[in-house]
Design a protein around this motif. Structure first.
Motif, PDB file in Angstrom:
ATOM      1  N   GLU A 186       0.814  -1.221   0.000  1.00 21.09           N
ATOM      2  CA  GLU A 186       0.000   0.000   0.000  1.00 21.09           C
ATOM      3  C   GLU A 186       0.845   1.267   0.000  1.00 21.09           C
ATOM      4  OE1 GLU A 186      -3.137  -0.256  -0.540  1.00 21.09           O
ATOM      5  OE2 GLU A 186      -3.067  -2.452  -0.383  1.00 21.09           O
ATOM      6  N   GLN A 187       2.162   1.118  -0.034  1.00 21.82           N
ATOM      7  CA  GLN A 187       3.050   2.272   0.011  1.00 21.82           C
ATOM      8  C   GLN A 187       3.971   2.298  -1.201  1.00 21.82           C
ATOM      9  OE1 GLN A 187       3.056   4.860   2.167  1.00 21.82           O
ATOM     10  NE2 GLN A 187       1.238   3.931   3.130  1.00 21.82           N
ATOM     11  N   PRO A 188       3.682   3.148  -2.197  1.00 22.97           N
ATOM     12  CA  PRO A 188       4.567   3.245  -3.358  1.00 22.97           C
ATOM     13  C   PRO A 188       5.855   3.976  -2.985  1.00 22.97           C
ATOM     14  CG  PRO A 188       2.900   4.946  -3.470  1.00 22.97           C
ATOM     15  CD  PRO A 188       2.547   4.082  -2.284  1.00 22.97           C
ATOM     16  N   PRO A 189       6.904   3.854  -3.779  1.00 23.18           N
ATOM     17  CA  PRO A 189       8.154   4.566  -3.488  1.00 23.18           C
ATOM     18  C   PRO A 189       7.963   6.078  -3.538  1.00 23.18           C
ATOM     19  CG  PRO A 189       8.218   3.530  -5.659  1.00 23.18           C
ATOM     20  CD  PRO A 189       7.004   3.009  -4.984  1.00 23.18           C
ATOM     21  N   LYS A 190       8.618   6.762  -2.621  1.00 21.63           N
ATOM     22  CA  LYS A 190       8.473   8.216  -2.531  1.00 21.63           C
ATOM     23  C   LYS A 190       9.574   8.959  -3.283  1.00 21.63           C
ATOM     24  CE  LYS A 190       4.942   7.857   0.281  1.00 21.63           C
ATOM     25  NZ  LYS A 190       3.571   8.165  -0.205  1.00 21.63           N
ATOM     26  N   THR A 191      10.739   8.325  -3.443  1.00 23.25           N
ATOM     27  CA  THR A 191      11.849   8.962  -4.151  1.00 23.25           C
ATOM     28  C   THR A 191      12.323   8.047  -5.267  1.00 23.25           C
ATOM     29  OG1 THR A 191      13.624   7.974  -2.808  1.00 23.25           O
ATOM     30  CG2 THR A 191      12.591   9.992  -1.954  1.00 23.25           C
ATOM     31  N   TRP A 192      13.112   8.605  -6.166  1.00 25.62           N
ATOM     32  CA  TRP A 192      13.641   7.809  -7.274  1.00 25.62           C
ATOM     33  C   TRP A 192      14.514   6.665  -6.748  1.00 25.62           C
ATOM     34  CZ3 TRP A 192      12.219   7.830 -12.219  1.00 25.62           C
ATOM     35  CH2 TRP A 192      13.018   7.145 -13.145  1.00 25.62           C
ATOM     36  N   ASP A 193      15.360   6.963  -5.761  1.00 25.74           N
ATOM     37  CA  ASP A 193      16.223   5.920  -5.188  1.00 25.74           C
ATOM     38  C   ASP A 193      15.395   4.818  -4.544  1.00 25.74           C
ATOM     39  OD1 ASP A 193      18.493   7.225  -6.041  1.00 25.74           O
ATOM     40  OD2 ASP A 193      18.886   8.198  -4.111  1.00 25.74           O
ATOM     41  N   ASP A 194      14.293   5.190  -3.881  1.00 29.79           N
ATOM     42  CA  ASP A 194      13.399   4.181  -3.300  1.00 29.79           C
ATOM     43  C   ASP A 194      12.812   3.292  -4.399  1.00 29.79           C
ATOM     44  OD1 ASP A 194      13.806   5.195  -0.774  1.00 29.79           O
ATOM     45  OD2 ASP A 194      11.944   6.358  -0.721  1.00 29.79           O
ATOM     46  N   MET A 195      12.470   3.901  -5.519  1.00 31.09           N
ATOM     47  CA  MET A 195      11.891   3.140  -6.632  1.00 31.09           C
ATOM     48  C   MET A 195      12.898   2.133  -7.185  1.00 31.09           C
ATOM     49  SD  MET A 195      10.519   4.522 -10.321  1.00 31.09           S
ATOM     50  CE  MET A 195      12.200   4.480 -10.979  1.00 31.09           C
ATOM     51  N   VAL A 196      14.133   2.572  -7.370  1.00 29.21           N
ATOM     52  CA  VAL A 196      15.175   1.679  -7.885  1.00 29.21           C
ATOM     53  C   VAL A 196      15.427   0.531  -6.910  1.00 29.21           C
ATOM     54  CG1 VAL A 196      17.606   1.522  -8.540  1.00 29.21           C
ATOM     55  CG2 VAL A 196      16.245   3.501  -9.261  1.00 29.21           C
ATOM     56  N   ALA A 197      15.457   0.839  -5.618  1.00 27.76           N
ATOM     57  CA  ALA A 197      15.680  -0.207  -4.612  1.00 27.76           C
ATOM     58  C   ALA A 197      14.537  -1.212  -4.610  1.00 27.76           C
ATOM     59  CB  ALA A 197      15.830   0.437  -3.234  1.00 27.76           C
ATOM     60  N   ALA A 198      13.298  -0.731  -4.734  1.00 32.31           N
ATOM     61  CA  ALA A 198      12.144  -1.625  -4.775  1.00 32.31           C
ATOM     62  C   ALA A 198      12.188  -2.514  -6.018  1.00 32.31           C
ATOM     63  CB  ALA A 198      10.854  -0.814  -4.751  1.00 32.31           C
ATOM     64  N   ALA A 199      12.599  -1.940  -7.147  1.00 32.93           N
ATOM     65  CA  ALA A 199      12.690  -2.713  -8.390  1.00 32.93           C
ATOM     66  C   ALA A 199      13.689  -3.850  -8.244  1.00 32.93           C
ATOM     67  CB  ALA A 199      13.086  -1.796  -9.543  1.00 32.93           C
ATOM     68  N   LYS A 200      14.792  -3.599  -7.570  1.00 38.63           N
ATOM     69  CA  LYS A 200      15.804  -4.639  -7.380  1.00 38.63           C
ATOM     70  C   LYS A 200      15.279  -5.763  -6.480  1.00 38.63           C
ATOM     71  CE  LYS A 200      19.826  -1.677  -8.169  1.00 38.63           C
ATOM     72  NZ  LYS A 200      21.053  -1.054  -7.599  1.00 38.63           N
ATOM     73  N   LYS A 201      14.526  -5.413  -5.469  1.00 38.01           N
ATOM     74  CA  LYS A 201      13.968  -6.444  -4.578  1.00 38.01           C
ATOM     75  C   LYS A 201      12.963  -7.319  -5.318  1.00 38.01           C
ATOM     76  CE  LYS A 201      14.523  -4.159  -0.088  1.00 38.01           C
ATOM     77  NZ  LYS A 201      13.827  -3.651   1.127  1.00 38.01           N
ATOM     78  N   ILE A 202      12.147  -6.697  -6.159  1.00 34.71           N
ATOM     79  CA  ILE A 202      11.152  -7.470  -6.912  1.00 34.71           C
ATOM     80  C   ILE A 202      11.838  -8.375  -7.932  1.00 34.71           C
ATOM     81  CG2 ILE A 202       9.243  -7.289  -8.561  1.00 34.71           C
ATOM     82  CD1 ILE A 202       8.508  -4.628  -7.104  1.00 34.71           C
ATOM     83  N   ALA A 203      12.860  -7.848  -8.619  1.00 33.30           N
ATOM     84  CA  ALA A 203      13.587  -8.652  -9.600  1.00 33.30           C
ATOM     85  C   ALA A 203      14.288  -9.842  -8.941  1.00 33.30           C
ATOM     86  CB  ALA A 203      14.606  -7.788 -10.336  1.00 33.30           C
ATOM     87  N   ALA A 204      14.645  -9.677  -7.671  1.00 34.89           N
ATOM     88  CA  ALA A 204      15.311 -10.770  -6.947  1.00 34.89           C
ATOM     89  C   ALA A 204      14.395 -11.968  -6.726  1.00 34.89           C
ATOM     90  CB  ALA A 204      15.836 -10.257  -5.606  1.00 34.89           C
ATOM     91  N   LEU A 205      13.086 -11.799  -6.948  1.00 36.84           N
ATOM     92  CA  LEU A 205      12.161 -12.937  -6.850  1.00 36.84           C
ATOM     93  C   LEU A 205      12.475 -13.981  -7.924  1.00 36.84           C
ATOM     94  CD1 LEU A 205       8.802 -10.990  -6.299  1.00 36.84           C
ATOM     95  CD2 LEU A 205      10.040 -12.352  -4.594  1.00 36.84           C
ATOM     96  N   GLY A 206      13.094 -13.545  -9.012  1.00 39.32           N
ATOM     97  CA  GLY A 206      13.538 -14.469 -10.050  1.00 39.32           C
ATOM     98  C   GLY A 206      12.451 -14.865 -11.030  1.00 39.32           C
ATOM     99  N   LYS A 207      11.683 -15.879 -10.667  1.00 43.25           N
ATOM    100  CA  LYS A 207      10.643 -16.383 -11.557  1.00 43.25           C
ATOM    101  C   LYS A 207       9.366 -16.658 -10.784  1.00 43.25           C
ATOM    102  CE  LYS A 207      13.908 -18.547 -14.786  1.00 43.25           C
ATOM    103  NZ  LYS A 207      14.307 -19.802 -15.485  1.00 43.25           N
ATOM    104  N   ASP A 208       8.252 -16.702 -11.522  1.00 41.67           N
ATOM    105  CA  ASP A 208       6.985 -17.025 -10.880  1.00 41.67           C
ATOM    106  C   ASP A 208       6.781 -18.538 -10.842  1.00 41.67           C
ATOM    107  OD1 ASP A 208       6.196 -17.841 -13.433  1.00 41.67           O
ATOM    108  OD2 ASP A 208       4.932 -16.091 -13.810  1.00 41.67           O
ATOM    109  N   GLU A 209       5.598 -18.967 -10.408  1.00 42.38           N
ATOM    110  CA  GLU A 209       5.322 -20.393 -10.236  1.00 42.38           C
ATOM    111  C   GLU A 209       5.413 -21.178 -11.543  1.00 42.38           C
ATOM    112  OE1 GLU A 209       3.441 -17.900  -9.351  1.00 42.38           O
ATOM    113  OE2 GLU A 209       3.352 -17.917  -7.152  1.00 42.38           O
ATOM    114  N   LYS A 210       5.212 -20.496 -12.677  1.00 48.21           N
ATOM    115  CA  LYS A 210       5.252 -21.162 -13.984  1.00 48.21           C
ATOM    116  C   LYS A 210       6.632 -21.073 -14.641  1.00 48.21           C
ATOM    117  CE  LYS A 210       0.342 -20.291 -14.891  1.00 48.21           C
ATOM    118  NZ  LYS A 210      -0.644 -19.653 -15.823  1.00 48.21           N
ATOM    119  N   GLY A 211       7.578 -20.467 -13.933  1.00 44.18           N
ATOM    120  CA  GLY A 211       8.925 -20.360 -14.480  1.00 44.18           C
ATOM    121  C   GLY A 211       9.166 -19.136 -15.336  1.00 44.18           C
ATOM    122  N   ASN A 212       8.194 -18.212 -15.362  1.00 44.43           N
ATOM    123  CA  ASN A 212       8.359 -16.981 -16.139  1.00 44.43           C
ATOM    124  C   ASN A 212       9.160 -15.954 -15.347  1.00 44.43           C
ATOM    125  OD1 ASN A 212       6.636 -17.915 -18.301  1.00 44.43           O
ATOM    126  ND2 ASN A 212       4.888 -17.533 -16.942  1.00 44.43           N
TER     127      ASN A 212
END
Length: 450
Positions: A186-212
């Motif tokens: 419920e809390q979007p990034p407030k600064t550009w650096d916060d956005m980049v950090a959030a993007a890296k955390k999400i990308a670290a998930l790797g793949k979804d349940e179907k391998g995508n």
């Protein structure tokens, strides 16, 4: 890489000339709104004759799934209000649009009205396809254009296109992926650096349940002019500038462009953003939980509802907020604007002007806003309660306050934007540094502008 397909110019000239031939020689005008006809308008005399005029409208919204219904309703409403004017659609895919309109117009068969955008209008004006609009639309309507939009269509002191839907871009975030990455959904990034950090955390998930693969953010990387526009948006975020007050290229001065290329190199090469993506690739990825964030226009909600297959229920799975501020200190975005041009070669300029007046009227924008969430480029309409009815609309009206017009007065701007994408390819696929890419490509853009 995804590349624009080159148009075969001869074939285009023949096929489009046939489809754009207008018929009839007299008719009626009628705005469908409250705006008065411009002085000297021939529409009143045409109305007395009772004859019907057919005008042609070159556009891309009638051939795109997300906007077909809006197009059909707009034309039906206009023709109901203006029974003596018939609109013939010339639907052209966006990637081929500019070239086809230029070729057809050069061949003596221009549409009466053409859609345009911030990249196409300078080319249309440079080729003398676009007619100045002050006398056709009247000063009341011209004065009602949002300042940033008006600046983007004013070339050599003349308004060469009527801004229709400004499409400022805001930041969409996927709540499902935020939650999976341990972020507050419920809390979007407030600064550009916060956005980049959030993007890296999400990308670290790797793949979804179907391998995508799952990516943190979607940045454009294809070799098309829209990608060049998005690179310019990034450069603004990092404090850069494309031209100075005299129109000279200063894109390579300062660190804005270099910082933007470093950001893209890191994001794409580390699989935080997909490689070589076009916006048409990124939107379905966001709608199907493969992309954590996307900076996109006000029609995003309609697109995501459709692409997810969940309709309005998908609204619970994402949020939208203004683009976080970066080095420039403000929320930077650009108008990726839909515009309307009355062509200089039209034989029915009065009726064409009435059609343009209708499309930007309160009645038309109510239809377009309801179906696609688009904003209005007119001050009086953008301020109406029905254009600010929910949080979604308020975000985009807020984003318009800091949206920048494209510095597109030069007829070669669209070409320059496409050439600029070579820098992205060089740093993400060619192993070059941002400095090497800039020193190679910027001289080519400067040569274009001579």
């Amino acid at each position: 890489m995804n590349n624009l397909k080159k148009v075969t110019m001869g074939a285009v000239a023949v096929s489009l000339a046939a489809s754009m031939a207008a018929c009839g020689d007299a008719g009626t005008g009628g705005s469908g709104g409250k705006e008065a006809a411009a002085p000297g308008n021939a529409g009143a005399d045409a109305a007395k004759s009772g004859k019907q005029v057919e005008i042609t409208f070159a556009n891309w919204i009638s051939v795109e799934d997300g906007t077909k219904e809006a197009y059909n309703q707009l034309i039906a409403d206009f023709e109901k209000k203006n029974p003596n004017i018939k609109v013939k659609s010339i639907g052209i895919p966006f990637a081929q649009f500019k070239d086809q309109v230029l070729v057809s117009s050069a061949g003596g068969n221009p549409p009466d009205v053409s859609m345009s955008n911030q990249n196409f209008t300078p080319a249309f004006a440079g080729a003398k396809v676009a007619e100045p609009l002050e006398s056709l639309l009247g000063q009341d309507m011209i004065g009602d254009i949002v300042d940033g939009s008006k600046a983007g269509v004013t070339i050599n002191g003349k308004v060469m296109a009527m801004p229709w839907a400004p499409h400022p871009s805001a930041l969409f975030w996927n709540k499902n992926l935020f939650k999976k990455a341990g972020l507050d959904p419920e809390q979007p990034p407030k600064t550009w650096d916060d956005m980049v950090a959030a993007a890296k955390k999400i990308a670290a998930l790797g793949k979804d349940e179907k391998g995508n693969p799952i990516y943190g953010i979607g940045e454009n990387g294809a070799s098309d002019s829209y990608t060049g526009n998005m690179l310019l948006r990034l450069a603004y975020t990092y404090g850069g500038k494309f031209v100075d007050d005299k129109g000279a290229i200063v894109y390579d001065q300062g660190t804005g462009l270099k910082d933007s290329l470093n950001y893209l190199k890191d994001a794409i090469n580390n699989k935080i953003s997909p490689k070589g993506a076009m916006m048409k690739d990124l939107r379905p990825m966001f709608a199907n939980n493969a992309l954590g964030m996307l900076i996109d226009g006000d029609f995003g909600r309609t697109n995501f509802r459709s692409m997810s297959g969940k309709g309005e229920a998908f609204d619970k799975e994402w949020g939208v907020t203004i683009v976080p501020a970066g080095k420039s200190g403000r929320s930077e975005t650009v108008f990726t604007e839909h515009q309307l041009v009355v062509t200089s070669g039209s034989k029915h300029k009065a009726e064409a002007a009435e059609f343009v007046k209708y499309l930007v009227s309160k009645d038309a924008m109510a239809i377009y806003h309801k179906l696609n969430g688009v904003m209005s480029s007119r001050k009086s309409i953008a301020a109406l309660p029905e254009m600010n009815e929910d949080a979604y609309a308020k975000v985009f009206n807020e984003q318009m306050k800091t949206a920048s017009p494209m510095p597109s007065a030069n007829p070669k701007f669209d070409n320059a934007m496409q050439v600029s994408t070579d820098m992205i390819v060089m740093v993400t696929e060619g192993g070059k540094s941002p400095d090497e890419a800039i020193s190679t490509v910027i001289p080519k853009i400067k040569e274009l502008y001579k």
